[in-house]
Design a protein around this motif. Structure first.
Motif, PDB file in Angstrom:
ATOM      1  N   GLY A  78       0.795  -1.224   0.000  1.00  0.00           N
ATOM      2  CA  GLY A  78       0.000   0.000   0.000  1.00  0.00           C
ATOM      3  C   GLY A  78       0.822   1.266   0.000  1.00  0.00           C
ATOM      4  O   GLY A  78       0.275   2.370   0.152  1.00  0.00           O
ATOM      5  N   VAL A  79       2.120   1.158  -0.201  1.00  0.00           N
ATOM      6  CA  VAL A  79       3.011   2.317  -0.162  1.00  0.00           C
ATOM      7  C   VAL A  79       3.055   3.002  -1.525  1.00  0.00           C
ATOM      8  O   VAL A  79       3.157   2.349  -2.567  1.00  0.00           O
ATOM      9  CB  VAL A  79       4.429   1.897   0.266  1.00  0.00           C
ATOM     10  CG1 VAL A  79       5.430   3.022   0.015  1.00  0.00           C
ATOM     11  CG2 VAL A  79       4.426   1.508   1.728  1.00  0.00           C
ATOM     12  N   THR A  80       2.995   4.335  -1.522  1.00  0.00           N
ATOM     13  CA  THR A  80       3.137   5.132  -2.738  1.00  0.00           C
ATOM     14  C   THR A  80       4.340   6.053  -2.602  1.00  0.00           C
ATOM     15  O   THR A  80       4.466   6.777  -1.606  1.00  0.00           O
ATOM     16  CB  THR A  80       1.881   5.970  -3.016  1.00  0.00           C
ATOM     17  OG1 THR A  80       0.784   5.094  -3.275  1.00  0.00           O
ATOM     18  CG2 THR A  80       2.082   6.868  -4.225  1.00  0.00           C
ATOM     19  N   LEU A  81       5.220   5.995  -3.573  1.00  0.00           N
ATOM     20  CA  LEU A  81       6.355   6.904  -3.665  1.00  0.00           C
ATOM     21  C   LEU A  81       6.001   7.975  -4.691  1.00  0.00           C
ATOM     22  O   LEU A  81       5.481   7.661  -5.767  1.00  0.00           O
ATOM     23  CB  LEU A  81       7.611   6.152  -4.088  1.00  0.00           C
ATOM     24  CG  LEU A  81       7.944   4.885  -3.290  1.00  0.00           C
ATOM     25  CD1 LEU A  81       9.157   4.191  -3.880  1.00  0.00           C
ATOM     26  CD2 LEU A  81       8.170   5.225  -1.817  1.00  0.00           C
ATOM     27  N   THR A  82       6.267   9.234  -4.360  1.00  0.00           N
ATOM     28  CA  THR A  82       5.827  10.341  -5.208  1.00  0.00           C
ATOM     29  C   THR A  82       7.003  11.201  -5.634  1.00  0.00           C
ATOM     30  O   THR A  82       7.852  11.566  -4.808  1.00  0.00           O
ATOM     31  CB  THR A  82       4.806  11.218  -4.470  1.00  0.00           C
ATOM     32  OG1 THR A  82       3.696  10.405  -4.072  1.00  0.00           O
ATOM     33  CG2 THR A  82       4.299  12.341  -5.356  1.00  0.00           C
ATOM     34  N   ILE A 117      10.959   9.951   3.865  1.00  0.00           N
ATOM     35  CA  ILE A 117      12.090   9.320   3.188  1.00  0.00           C
ATOM     36  C   ILE A 117      12.244   9.924   1.795  1.00  0.00           C
ATOM     37  O   ILE A 117      11.289  10.001   1.025  1.00  0.00           O
ATOM     38  CB  ILE A 117      11.884   7.799   3.075  1.00  0.00           C
ATOM     39  CG1 ILE A 117      11.865   7.153   4.464  1.00  0.00           C
ATOM     40  CG2 ILE A 117      12.971   7.161   2.216  1.00  0.00           C
ATOM     41  CD1 ILE A 117      11.535   5.671   4.434  1.00  0.00           C
ATOM     42  N   THR A 118      13.443  10.374   1.471  1.00  0.00           N
ATOM     43  CA  THR A 118      13.711  10.896   0.128  1.00  0.00           C
ATOM     44  C   THR A 118      14.586   9.898  -0.637  1.00  0.00           C
ATOM     45  O   THR A 118      15.347   9.121  -0.035  1.00  0.00           O
ATOM     46  CB  THR A 118      14.405  12.255   0.182  1.00  0.00           C
ATOM     47  OG1 THR A 118      15.656  12.110   0.873  1.00  0.00           O
ATOM     48  CG2 THR A 118      13.537  13.281   0.906  1.00  0.00           C
ATOM     49  N   PHE A 119      14.481   9.929  -1.917  1.00  0.00           N
ATOM     50  CA  PHE A 119      15.272   9.014  -2.736  1.00  0.00           C
ATOM     51  C   PHE A 119      15.450   9.625  -4.116  1.00  0.00           C
ATOM     52  O   PHE A 119      14.727  10.545  -4.513  1.00  0.00           O
ATOM     53  CB  PHE A 119      14.587   7.637  -2.844  1.00  0.00           C
ATOM     54  CG  PHE A 119      13.255   7.671  -3.522  1.00  0.00           C
ATOM     55  CD1 PHE A 119      13.136   7.439  -4.886  1.00  0.00           C
ATOM     56  CD2 PHE A 119      12.098   7.953  -2.807  1.00  0.00           C
ATOM     57  CE1 PHE A 119      11.904   7.475  -5.511  1.00  0.00           C
ATOM     58  CE2 PHE A 119      10.856   7.982  -3.420  1.00  0.00           C
ATOM     59  CZ  PHE A 119      10.765   7.749  -4.783  1.00  0.00           C
ATOM     60  N   SER A 120      16.415   9.116  -4.838  1.00  0.00           N
ATOM     61  CA  SER A 120      16.606   9.517  -6.235  1.00  0.00           C
ATOM     62  C   SER A 120      16.156   8.371  -7.121  1.00  0.00           C
ATOM     63  O   SER A 120      16.139   7.199  -6.713  1.00  0.00           O
ATOM     64  CB  SER A 120      18.069   9.872  -6.517  1.00  0.00           C
ATOM     65  OG  SER A 120      18.904   8.736  -6.292  1.00  0.00           O
ATOM     66  N   GLY A 155      18.703   5.487  -2.174  1.00  0.00           N
ATOM     67  CA  GLY A 155      18.601   6.320  -0.970  1.00  0.00           C
ATOM     68  C   GLY A 155      18.749   5.434   0.243  1.00  0.00           C
ATOM     69  O   GLY A 155      19.530   4.470   0.233  1.00  0.00           O
ATOM     70  N   LEU A 156      17.985   5.742   1.324  1.00  0.00           N
ATOM     71  CA  LEU A 156      17.986   4.838   2.473  1.00  0.00           C
ATOM     72  C   LEU A 156      17.467   3.461   2.069  1.00  0.00           C
ATOM     73  O   LEU A 156      17.902   2.442   2.590  1.00  0.00           O
ATOM     74  CB  LEU A 156      17.115   5.413   3.587  1.00  0.00           C
ATOM     75  CG  LEU A 156      17.657   6.662   4.295  1.00  0.00           C
ATOM     76  CD1 LEU A 156      16.642   7.184   5.305  1.00  0.00           C
ATOM     77  CD2 LEU A 156      18.981   6.324   5.002  1.00  0.00           C
ATOM     78  N   CYS A 157      16.525   3.458   1.155  1.00  0.00           N
ATOM     79  CA  CYS A 157      15.983   2.213   0.608  1.00  0.00           C
ATOM     80  C   CYS A 157      16.330   2.140  -0.871  1.00  0.00           C
ATOM     81  O   CYS A 157      16.144   3.120  -1.602  1.00  0.00           O
ATOM     82  CB  CYS A 157      14.465   2.175   0.808  1.00  0.00           C
ATOM     83  SG  CYS A 157      13.656   0.734   0.055  1.00  0.00           S
ATOM     84  N   ASN A 158      16.840   1.013  -1.304  1.00  0.00           N
ATOM     85  CA  ASN A 158      17.235   0.827  -2.703  1.00  0.00           C
ATOM     86  C   ASN A 158      16.408  -0.304  -3.319  1.00  0.00           C
ATOM     87  O   ASN A 158      16.147  -1.324  -2.671  1.00  0.00           O
ATOM     88  CB  ASN A 158      18.716   0.467  -2.797  1.00  0.00           C
ATOM     89  CG  ASN A 158      19.594   1.466  -2.082  1.00  0.00           C
ATOM     90  OD1 ASN A 158      19.624   2.642  -2.431  1.00  0.00           O
ATOM     91  ND2 ASN A 158      20.317   1.007  -1.060  1.00  0.00           N
TER      92      ASN A 158
END
Length: 228
Positions: A78-82, A117-120, A155-158
């Motif tokens: 159910g997670v959405t990355l935006t 959480i931020t990511f590239s 990022g913290l999560c890959n």
């Protein structure tokens, strides 16, 4: 007299054998001719099926397609990355085949997830192939695919989002375009996309093997295009 009858019987048997052999040869020749005709017909049908569709694009040339915001969703958790936006850039051109263009670059900006959480996000497998598969002249709607898609979250999560075969397996996006709204390219769905190579502090938000969905909806197409 007996000798003559024997001779005649032998001659009759020889004629019968020759007639049988002739019939067999004739049947074999007919079978070969039928097989050859069937093979030629099959080849013609295949050639027609593979060459019948030709994509037409106007004005074509360099283009961008932008969606803001753009999302990646894991339906399992159910997670959405935006991301603030995603821009695809490439070229379009009329073609005697289904291939009407390529995506040469893809750029995502301002990407974040739950709890700040931020990511590239980087994209691999470029250039991606743009194919037009159908066109309905009565509605002005074309449909097709963008294939070769691989995205890497860092990022913290890959994690890698790609086709079902693993991190190097290209995925596919589905698109449609309506000539009555030439400035819009709709991403309508995707082939199966999976998360893989998950590492870092993902906190169970994304897991290896999770199905992923990406950024469906209207993308602003610049310049507007007519696709048929």
């Amino acid at each position: 007299m007996i000798l003559n009858r024997t001779t005649r019987n032998r001659a009759t048997r020889h004629r019968t054998a020759r007639n049988r052999a002739t019939r067999h040869r004739s049947t074999a020749r007919r079978a070969l001719r039928i097989s050859a005709v069937a093979a030629a017909a099959f080849t013609a049908v295949v050639a027609l099926a593979t060459s019948a569709f030709a994509g037409t694009v106007s004005p074509g040339g360099a283009f961008t397609a932008t969606r803001s915001p753009w999302t990646v969703t894991d339906p399992t958790t159910g997670v959405t990355l935006t991301c603030g936006s995603l821009t695809l850039a490439g070229t379009l051109a009329s073609s005697p085949t289904t291939l009407i263009g390529t995506v040469n670059s893809a750029t995502a900006t301002g990407c974040s997830g739950p709890v700040g959480i931020t990511f590239s996000l980087t994209f691999q497998g470029l250039p991606w192939r743009i194919d037009e598969l159908t066109y309905d002249g009565s509605t002005g709607i074309a449909t097709g695919t963008i294939s070769g898609v691989i995205a890497r979250l860092s990022g913290l999560c890959n994690a890698t989002v790609s086709g079902i075969g693993g991190p190097t397996s290209p995925g596919t996006l589905d698109w449609s375009h309506n000539n009555s709204v030439p400035q819009i390219l709709n991403i309508t769905g995707s082939g199966p996309l999976r998360a893989s190579s998950v590492s870092g502090t993902c906190l169970g938000l994304i897991n290896n093997g999770d199905t992923m969905t990406v950024g469906t909806g209207p993308y602003t197409l610049n310049p507007p295009q007519t696709i048929s």
